[in-house]
Structure formats: C-alpha cells, structure tokens
Enzyme design. Structure first.
Site, PDB file in Angstrom:
ATOM      1  N   GLU A  16      -4.494   4.627  -6.391  1.00  0.00           N
ATOM      2  CA  GLU A  16      -5.453   5.106  -5.386  1.00  0.00           C
ATOM      3  C   GLU A  16      -5.665   6.605  -5.587  1.00  0.00           C
ATOM      4  O   GLU A  16      -4.786   7.273  -6.139  1.00  0.00           O
ATOM      5  CB  GLU A  16      -4.884   4.936  -3.983  1.00  0.00           C
ATOM      6  CG  GLU A  16      -4.603   3.544  -3.538  1.00  0.00           C
ATOM      7  CD  GLU A  16      -4.138   3.541  -2.085  1.00  0.00           C
ATOM      8  OE1 GLU A  16      -4.893   3.006  -1.270  1.00  0.00           O
ATOM      9  OE2 GLU A  16      -3.062   4.067  -1.782  1.00  0.00           O
TER      10      GLU A  16
ATOM     11  N   ASP B 138       0.830  -1.208   0.000  1.00  0.00           N
ATOM     12  CA  ASP B 138       0.000   0.000   0.000  1.00  0.00           C
ATOM     13  C   ASP B 138       0.867   1.262   0.000  1.00  0.00           C
ATOM     14  O   ASP B 138       2.034   1.205   0.374  1.00  0.00           O
ATOM     15  CB  ASP B 138      -0.845  -0.040   1.285  1.00  0.00           C
ATOM     16  CG  ASP B 138      -2.137   0.731   1.136  1.00  0.00           C
ATOM     17  OD1 ASP B 138      -2.326   1.379   0.100  1.00  0.00           O
ATOM     18  OD2 ASP B 138      -2.956   0.671   2.077  1.00  0.00           O
TER      19      ASP B 138
HETATM   20  P1  C2E Z   1      -5.154   3.435   2.741  1.00  0.00           P
HETATM   21  O1  C2E Z   1      -5.061   1.987   3.000  1.00  0.00           O
HETATM   22  O2  C2E Z   1      -4.237   4.004   1.755  1.00  0.00           O
HETATM   23  O3  C2E Z   1      -6.638   3.710   2.375  1.00  0.00           O
HETATM   24  C1  C2E Z   1      -7.045   4.593   1.423  1.00  0.00           C
HETATM   25  C2  C2E Z   1      -7.406   5.885   2.029  1.00  0.00           C
HETATM   26  O4  C2E Z   1      -7.609   6.826   1.009  1.00  0.00           O
HETATM   27  C3  C2E Z   1      -8.726   5.777   2.769  1.00  0.00           C
HETATM   28  O5  C2E Z   1      -8.687   6.718   3.796  1.00  0.00           O
HETATM   29  C4  C2E Z   1      -9.716   6.229   1.729  1.00  0.00           C
HETATM   30  O6  C2E Z   1     -10.903   6.718   2.278  1.00  0.00           O
HETATM   31  C5  C2E Z   1      -8.902   7.301   1.084  1.00  0.00           C
HETATM   32  N1  C2E Z   1      -9.311   7.545  -0.283  1.00  0.00           N
HETATM   33  C6  C2E Z   1      -9.744   6.677  -1.215  1.00  0.00           C
HETATM   34  N2  C2E Z   1      -9.966   7.295  -2.389  1.00  0.00           N
HETATM   35  C7  C2E Z   1      -9.670   8.601  -2.191  1.00  0.00           C
HETATM   36  C8  C2E Z   1      -9.716   9.760  -3.011  1.00  0.00           C
HETATM   37  O7  C2E Z   1     -10.050   9.712  -4.167  1.00  0.00           O
HETATM   38  N3  C2E Z   1      -9.319  10.919  -2.479  1.00  0.00           N
HETATM   39  C9  C2E Z   1      -8.959  11.030  -1.198  1.00  0.00           C
HETATM   40  N4  C2E Z   1      -8.585  12.174  -0.713  1.00  0.00           N
HETATM   41  N5  C2E Z   1      -8.894   9.956  -0.367  1.00  0.00           N
HETATM   42  C10 C2E Z   1      -9.272   8.760  -0.882  1.00  0.00           C
HETATM   43  P2  C2E Z   1      -9.101   6.349   5.228  1.00  0.00           P
HETATM   44  O8  C2E Z   1     -10.285   5.463   5.239  1.00  0.00           O
HETATM   45  O9  C2E Z   1      -9.154   7.611   5.979  1.00  0.00           O
HETATM   46  O10 C2E Z   1      -7.896   5.481   5.706  1.00  0.00           O
HETATM   47  C11 C2E Z   1      -6.670   6.031   5.906  1.00  0.00           C
HETATM   48  C12 C2E Z   1      -5.672   4.979   6.205  1.00  0.00           C
HETATM   49  O11 C2E Z   1      -5.983   4.339   7.429  1.00  0.00           O
HETATM   50  C13 C2E Z   1      -5.671   3.857   5.204  1.00  0.00           C
HETATM   51  O12 C2E Z   1      -4.939   4.246   4.106  1.00  0.00           O
HETATM   52  C14 C2E Z   1      -5.084   2.745   5.949  1.00  0.00           C
HETATM   53  O13 C2E Z   1      -3.690   2.852   5.964  1.00  0.00           O
HETATM   54  C15 C2E Z   1      -5.595   3.026   7.333  1.00  0.00           C
HETATM   55  N6  C2E Z   1      -6.763   2.173   7.577  1.00  0.00           N
HETATM   56  C16 C2E Z   1      -8.035   2.334   7.187  1.00  0.00           C
HETATM   57  N7  C2E Z   1      -8.777   1.312   7.610  1.00  0.00           N
HETATM   58  C17 C2E Z   1      -7.954   0.469   8.228  1.00  0.00           C
HETATM   59  C18 C2E Z   1      -8.136  -0.804   8.883  1.00  0.00           C
HETATM   60  O14 C2E Z   1      -9.220  -1.388   8.912  1.00  0.00           O
HETATM   61  N8  C2E Z   1      -7.020  -1.361   9.443  1.00  0.00           N
HETATM   62  C19 C2E Z   1      -5.818  -0.760   9.384  1.00  0.00           C
HETATM   63  N9  C2E Z   1      -4.791  -1.366   9.948  1.00  0.00           N
HETATM   64  N10 C2E Z   1      -5.609   0.426   8.789  1.00  0.00           N
HETATM   65  C20 C2E Z   1      -6.681   1.016   8.211  1.00  0.00           C
HETATM   66 MG    MG Z   2      -5.067   0.454   2.025  1.00  0.00          MG
HETATM   67 MG    MG Z   3      -3.123   3.634   0.418  1.00  0.00          MG
END
Ligand code: C2E
Ligand code: MG
Ligand code: MG
Length: 675
Positions: free
Chosen positions: A630, A573
């Site tokens: 992404e 990732d």
């Molecule tokens: P990630 O794995 O890189 O997840 C993608 C993040 O980018 C997600 O943020 C998603 O909502 C966001 N995203 C997707 N498409 C777009 C877009 O077009 N524009 C923008 N600005 N953002 C977009 P989220 O949900 O806030 O998650 C942030 C990070 O938190 C994730 O990055 C991941 O590293 C972590 N995370 C989220 N859920 C979990 C989980 O269940 N377990 C773990 N260990 N980490 C998690």
């Molecule tokens: Mg991810």
């Molecule tokens: Mg990511």
C-alpha cells in the site's frame, strides 16, 4: 364443646403417610411451658390458703380432743406444702424454652417441663392424700365437727380447681383422694341421707373434673394464640431485619464494584454529587496497559487478582478524602482535590503510574502498566469530566504505555468534533451522505487492474471531510456500528454487481472491517446472506482486517472461519505496525498481507523499509500468501517494488480512491485481470 376445643389445640398425631409438621411438638412444648409457669404461680398462691385451712383444722381438732392426731396431720400437711413450695422454687430449664431454640435444646427443655409437671402432679396427689386423712379428726364425719371438716374439704377442693386452671391433672390429683374419702366415709357410716350426700360428693367431684378439663382447654387455647402472636411478631421482625439487610446489600452492590470493593460508576456519581462545585477537583482516568495479555495468557482468575491488587495500590497511594472507582474492565477513576492535598495532578499521575508499574507477583516485571487521562480545571459535572478525562486517556494511550495526558484545548476540539459526528451520523445515513469510494489495486506491472479497495468518505456540512477512522469510531459511540457496516456493504455489493454484470469477475473488491465491527457485528452472517441474495460469487469479495482483530480472537475466529468456508478471502491490513504479526497470521488464517504504507512510501530513501518489505515478500512466498504493497506514492516506489517482485500494488501514484462514477471511466480505459 370441650372436645372441639381440645381438638383445635391438640392436633391428632399424623397417620401413616401424612406429613409431619416439625413445628407441632415445639408448639405443644411451648403451651406446656406456659402451663407449668401458670401452675407454679397458682400453687404458690394457693398454699397460704391451704395452710390457713390446715391451721383451722388443727385448732378444731385440738378443741375437739384430737390434739395429737391434729398435730400429726398438720405436720404432714405442712411438709407436703413445703415440698410443693420447693418444687416451685427449684429452677426448671424447661421454662427457658423459646420458639427459636435449636431442636435438641427444645426437646431437652420439653422433657424437663414434663418431668416438672409430673412432680407437681405427684406432690398434689400427696397433698390430697393428707387431706383425705381428715376423717381421722372427726371419726369419719360422725362427730359434731363433721360439718366443719366437710365444708373445709369442699372449700379446699373447689379452691384447688379454681386456682389450677392451667393444668387439670394437678388439681384433679389433689381433689380425688379427699373427696373419695368423704364419699367412702359417708357411705360406710350411712343412712339414706348420708348416702345421698355421698352421691352428691361424687357428682361434685365429676363437676370439678369437668371444670378442670374445660379450664385447661381454654388456657391451652389462649396460650397457643399468645405463642402464635409472638411467633408472628418475631417472624415479622425477622423479615423486616432481613429485608433491611437485603436493601443495604443491594445499595452496596449498586454503588460498588464486587471484585475490588471500590466504587463503581454509579457509586462515584453518587459520592461526587456533594463534592463537585468546589472548583478544585481533579479527575484521573486510568486504563491498564497489558491487562489483556495477562487475561489471555494467565487466565481470568489471574486478571482478577491483578485488578484487586491495582485497586489496593491505588487506594494506598491516594491522599485522604480521595475517591477511587473501578469503572469497568481494567478502567479505574480517581477523584481528588489537589489544592487541599497539596499534590498537583501531574505528580499524582506520575505517582500512580509508578505504583502500578511495580512488579506483580507471578508476572514478568514491566508487563503491566497504566495510562492516565487527567481532567483538571472547572468542573462541568462528573459525566462531562469523565468524557474529558477519557478523551485525554485515549490520547495518552496513543503515545505509548505508562503515559499521562491532561485534557487541553486541542483535545476539547477533538471531543467536540466526535460528539458532532455522533450526533449527525444517523441522519447522514438516512440521507445517504457518506459515500464509498474505490481505490484500484494493480498487478506487479502497475497496469492490470486486479482489485478495488472500498474506502468510506463523508463530507460533514460543517466539519468538512471526516477521516474514516473517526467516522468508524463515531459510529461505535453512537451505537451505529452495525448500521454503518450494512450501509457500506450495500455499496460494496452494488459495485460487485456492476463488475459481475460486465463479466469482470477477475476484479476483487476489498472491504475494511474494523476490530470493533468484527467483534460486535455478525459480519459473516450479514455478508454471506447479502451475497447469496444478490447471487454474487463470494470469491469476488475480500475482507480486510487488522492485526488488532486478533486481540479478540476468541470472539472473531468462528466468523472468520465462516467467511473463509464461504469462499470469501481475508486480507491482513496494515501489516507490520501491529504487535504480533506472525502469530496473527496463523490465528487469522489470512490469504493476503497488505504491507502498511509507512514501510512502502519513500522506499528509495530507507534501507530499513526496503529490508522490511523484502522480508514480508519472503514471508508471503514462504507461506503461500499474496502480498499487496500500500502507499505507492511515486515512480521510484513503484520501480523498487517491481524490482523486489512485489505481486500487487496500491497507491496514489497508480490511482487514488475515487467515486463510483469516476471509476466507471477508469474501468473502460484500464486493462482488467481475467477471472
Ligand atoms: P487502510 O485500509 O489501510 O486504507 C488505505 C488508506 O491509505 C486509505 O486511507 C487510502 O486513502 C490511503 N492511501 C492509499 N494509497 C495511498 C498513498 O499512496 N499515500 C497515502 N498517503 N495514502 C494512501 P483512508 O481512506 O483515509 O482510510 C484510512 C483507514 O480507515 C483505512 O486504512 C481503513 O483502516 C479505514 N477505513 C477506510 N474505509 C473504511 C471502511 O469502509 N470501513 C472500515 N471499517 N474502515 C475503513
Ligand atoms: Mg484497508
Ligand atoms: Mg492499510
């Protein structure tokens, strides 16, 4: 009775096969030392009496016309007495024998005691021979003075035995000849009365012999008991001393770091107890930058050397009355008083950064540095100061290497929020408050659904929506890492069950696993067990890890291999924002790369981003890896990526993360990839 006493004080020599107690010879030598000492005293005490009796004999001899014989006899007696006095006066090494002497010295001392006792015995015998010559002064006890000489001989022999209680052989050597000469004279010159008297003298000799041995046995017993008591007292003193030393050592270990000799956390707490509440102390918390690299590349010994050197540099750079501690790993703390030292905390932090940044012998210059979090201001207690400085340190680290950050209002709010999360999370898990949402991932055309990414969501009743990284961090602080992981996995597998039931095996669900989860939780076992339990194909699941996971590669490699062997795919990732992407790819054996959204969003307006995305796509093709972009936020991003030939796409423009219920509707209206 005597026999029993002797048995107790003089153990039988061990027979063949019996264990030989090495303490026995020394114990015996100590008793003989006491015997020698006592004999010296008693000989010195007895000689004046011996001389007086000798003088009386001389007078009587002179008076009875045996002046010459008396004088010769007295001269001989005096000579032997002088010899005995000399023997008492000459120092004897054996008398210095102690229980704690080395074995060779003890053996040497033992031999010297034996020699001296033999010399005393021989001198006593010589003296006895002189006294045995008394019959020459009284015609073999036939003259008128016979009674005097008989009485004198009896007295001097009885006196010898009474004085020489410590060592029977000396008085016995002394008395044997005088009494024998009396008995022989009586028998030679004798009628019946004299023969009877001779027999009595022999009896008297036997009685004295018996008394002498008995006295010696009693003396040896007393000496043994005395020596045992001394040994006991000494060993108790030694035990006490070593127990005290152990307590001191344990106290030191409990409050100090073994490696660097600085205080440890407990030691710092203890040392600050009396220093807080002066209102002016500053706490600096330090964390080395690049230390992990040193440990991984140069080995733990080199790492230890660095820590010791850092400790030395810190101690040298601090003002007087400062405290320095190693809190664990590569984390240090410094507590000092800016007011009395005249060094403001910002100057101090900058000084420490410069000090640590000096080149270390054997490493590239600039490889190691230090980040510092500072707590300054009212002191709420050391533990609280440590948390505040830690929060500031975390923020300093986020801004780069060799930086310091002072704990301020913004950080206080952040810290408070983290604490609230920590406190409320376990209850929230019980109440099923955190949700798992799913964001669609599409094939290149942007219409065919190929996957879903599971993203955790929690709306805190007071703090509102919590960013997933904060939630994951709070779980770590609250010791709920594994619980949260299992909680999310349950919801991910529930989604897999839905897809599986509907025959949508072509849609893979990706679950994020943080480096901390990967390191601390048996992720492989838990995941494989759950998929097996639910009868789900492992190929439907993907685990998303970040490059940071590779930093702990030793710990996670076997887990990743187990997942891979089971058929679960691994995606790397946030590709591109880490430190060592290519080596991570090799080490983590990823099947898929997800280009970080910071390189994807706004592609149209940045040549750099386009160049990087193209490079990653090329890399993916070269290594046979899937590539997902992404953060596709606009139609423009989408078109550029399509033109570049990016195989998989994810982003708000195509579909936002959504709860299960909303996703169900999407599934109905979307084209789905075939299994
Ligand atoms: P990630 O794995 O890189 O997840 C993608 C993040 O980018 C997600 O943020 C998603 O909502 C966001 N995203 C997707 N498409 C777009 C877009 O077009 N524009 C923008 N600005 N953002 C977009 P989220 O949900 O806030 O998650 C942030 C990070 O938190 C994730 O990055 C991941 O590293 C972590 N995370 C989220 N859920 C979990 C989980 O269940 N377990 C773990 N260990 N980490 C998690
Ligand atoms: Mg991810
Ligand atoms: Mg990511």
């Amino acid at each position: 009775m005597i026999v029993r006493d002797q048995e107790r004080s003089e153990p039988e020599p061990p027979g063949p096969g019996e264990s030989l107690d090495p303490a026995v010879p020394r114990r015996d030598a100590l008793i003989r030392r006491d015997q020698l000492d006592a004999m010296r005293g008693s000989v010195l005490a007895a000689i004046p009496v011996n001389m007086l009796l000798g003088l009386a004999s001389l007078l009587v001899a002179y008076h009875s016309g045996h002046a010459t014989a008396g004088a010769v006899w007295f001269a001989a007696s005096t000579s032997v007495n002088l010899l005995r006095i000399t023997l008492c006066r000459i120092p004897c090494l054996g008398l210095a024998l102690t229980a704690d002497m080395t074995p060779s010295l003890a053996a040497h001392a033992g031999r010297s005691i034996d020699r001296r006792l033999r010399a005393f015995t021989a001198a006593a015998f010589l003296s006895g021979v002189v006294w045995a010559c008394q019959p020459l002064l009284c015609e073999g006890y036939t003259s008128a003075q016979a009674l005097f000489y008989l009485a004198i001989t009896c007295g001097v022999t009885a006196g010898a035995v009474t004085h020489g209680t410590a060592y029977a052989r000396i008085p016995l050597s002394f008395i044997v000849m005088p009494l024998l000469s009396v008995a022989v004279c009586l028998v030679l010159t004798g009628d019946f009365d004299r023969n009877c008297l001779a027999a009595c003298v022999i009896l008297y000799f036997l009685a004295l012999t018996h008394t002498a041995f008995r006295s010696e046995a009693v003396f040896r017993d007393a000496s043994r008991l005395k020596n045992e008591a001394h040994a006991l007292a000494r060993s108790r003193a030694e035990a006490h001393a070593s127990a005290s030393a152990l307590v001191d050592e344990m106290r030191w270990r409990a409050t100090h770091d073994d490696l660097t000799g600085l205080l440890n956390r407990a030691g710092l707490l203890q040392a600050t107890e009396h220093r807080l509440h002066t209102g002016t102390l500053s706490l600096l918390m330090l964390d080395l930058d690049g230390f992990k690299f040193v440990n991984d590349v140069y080995g733990h010994k080199a790492g230890d050397r660095v820590l010791v050197e850092v400790a030395r540099r810190l101690s040298g750079a601090l003002p007087e009355n400062s405290l320095a501690a190693r809190l664990g790993g590569d984390e240090f703390a410094v507590l000092y008083d800016p007011a009395t030292s005249g060094v403001p905390h910002s100057v101090m932090a900058a000084t420490l950064i410069t000090t640590v940044a000096q080149p270390f012998e054997g490493f590239d210059a600039g490889r190691l540095g230090v980040s510092i979090g500072v707590h300054d201001g009212p002191e709420p207690g050391l533990t609280e100061m440590l948390s505040c400085a830690d929060e500031a340190l975390y923020a300093a680290k986020a801004t780069g290497r060799n930086r310091f950050r002072v704990f301020d209002h913004g950080l206080r709010e952040r810290l408070q929020m983290r604490r609230d999360l920590e406190r409320d999370l376990s209850q929230a898990l019980v109440e099923n408050a955190p949700k798992v949402w799913f964001q669609p991932i599409y094939a290149a055309d942007g219409r065919i659904l190929v996957g879903l990414e599971a993203l955790v969501r929690w709306e805190h009743p007071r703090l509102g929506w919590i960013a997933p990284p904060d939630l994951i961090a709070a779980a770590g602080m609250a010791g709920l890492t594994e619980s949260l992981f299992r909680y999310i996995l349950e919801r991910v597998t529930a989604m897999l069950e839905i897809l599986h039931r509907r025959g949508l095996q072509g849609v893979r669900v990706a679950m994020n696993v943080s480096p901390r989860e990967m390191a601390q939780v048996p992720v492989d076992e838990i995941v494989i067990e759950r998929l097996t339990l639910l009868g789900l194909p492992p190929t439907m699941l993907e685990i998303e890890i970040t490059e940071e996971t590779a930093l702990d590669i030793g710990v996670v490699q076997s887990k990743l291999q187990a997942l891979s062997r089971a058929g679960i795919r691994v995606a790397l990732d946030d590709f591109g924002i880490g430190y060592s992407s290519l080596s991570s790819l090799r080490q983590l054996k990823a099947d898929r790369i997800k280009i970080d959204r910071s390189f994807v969003t706004g592609l149209g307006s940045s040549d750099d981003k386009r160049g990087l995305v193209l490079a990653v796509l090329g890399l993916g093709r070269l290594l046979g890896l899937d590539v997902v972009a992404e953060g596709v936020e606009s139609a423009e991003d989408l078109h550029i990526l399509q033109a570049m030939g990016c195989p998989f796409l994810q982003g708000y423009h195509l579909g936002r993360p959504m709860p299960v219920e909303a996703l169900e509707a999407t599934l109905l209206t979307t084209r789905i990839a075939a299994a």
